[in-house]
Design an enzyme around this catalytic site. Sequence first.
Site, short mmCIF file in Angstrom:
data_model
loop_
_atom_site.label_atom_id
_atom_site.label_comp_id
_atom_site.label_asym_id
_atom_site.label_seq_id
_atom_site.Cartn_x
_atom_site.Cartn_y
_atom_site.Cartn_z
N TYR A 110 0.69 -1.52 -0.20
CA TYR A 110 -0.23 -0.11 0.12
C TYR A 110 0.84 1.22 -0.23
O TYR A 110 0.52 2.01 0.01
CB TYR A 110 -0.70 -0.18 1.17
N HIS B 217 0.31 -11.74 1.69
CA HIS B 217 -0.95 -10.69 0.65
C HIS B 217 -1.52 -11.52 -0.36
O HIS B 217 -2.80 -11.70 -0.36
CB HIS B 217 -0.30 -9.75 0.29
#
Length: 265
Positions: A37, A95
């Site tokens: 992110y 992830h």
Amino acid sequence: MPAFGLGTFRLKDQVVIDSVSNAPELGYRAIDTAQIYGNEAEVGQAIAGSGIARDQLFIVTKLWTDHYASDQVIPSLKDSLAKLRTAYVDLTLIHWPSPARAVPLADTLGALMDARTHGLTKAIGVSNFNIALLQEAIDTVGAGNLATHQIELSPYLQNRKVAAFAKSHGIHTTSYMTLAYGKVLNDPVLLQIAAQHGATTAQVALAWAMQLGYAVIPSSTRRVNLQGNLKARQLKLTDADMALIATLDRGERLANPENLAPAWD
């Protein structure tokens, strides 16, 4: 695993600082971020300025695919901790599956177990796995060592097979993109249910997921929406409401990156 938290996907710079600063004031105690992110430092800055004691917060981050090798997991996690200004995170997730399975899942999970032993993370889990990968993770470290499986899940993508498989092994499910990038907010069925409860469609969608036993991590850049989303915790949908929402599933997947996504169930 808190049932309700703040997501920070796509939030950058001052926008994420403002969102994460507002959230604890309103009552949020779980914050979800990820290495990819690019906002861990800003999230850490906002948390540090929140005045909330560290042991009252539940901080989640996710390893990116570049850091899956067994000798890279702990160094990359330590880098995340430095950015987040904390000695540990409460939960670290893989992830996405390793692209082309280049790094064996056992290597990454083994290193995450070591990170937990060393106190860098209190729990570990996975994200965006299919049933076969979940089974491999269970075979590798045991279901009891997998705190959650985070997966895209909304009224339009209900992912029942994967969620049921995880539940059958005692693995909690966290729903991300529960509002389907806002697509569900104008859904006629949700509008009808919302009107009956004096609620918003966002609250209905979030309450639906929580009543199914999932955690939710909606994001927002506006304080009023952060506050409104939080009220979903008090909304109790009827069996008829839940049955209506069940009919909305249309397999509409929004997060499906090429070279990362597995063969979905």
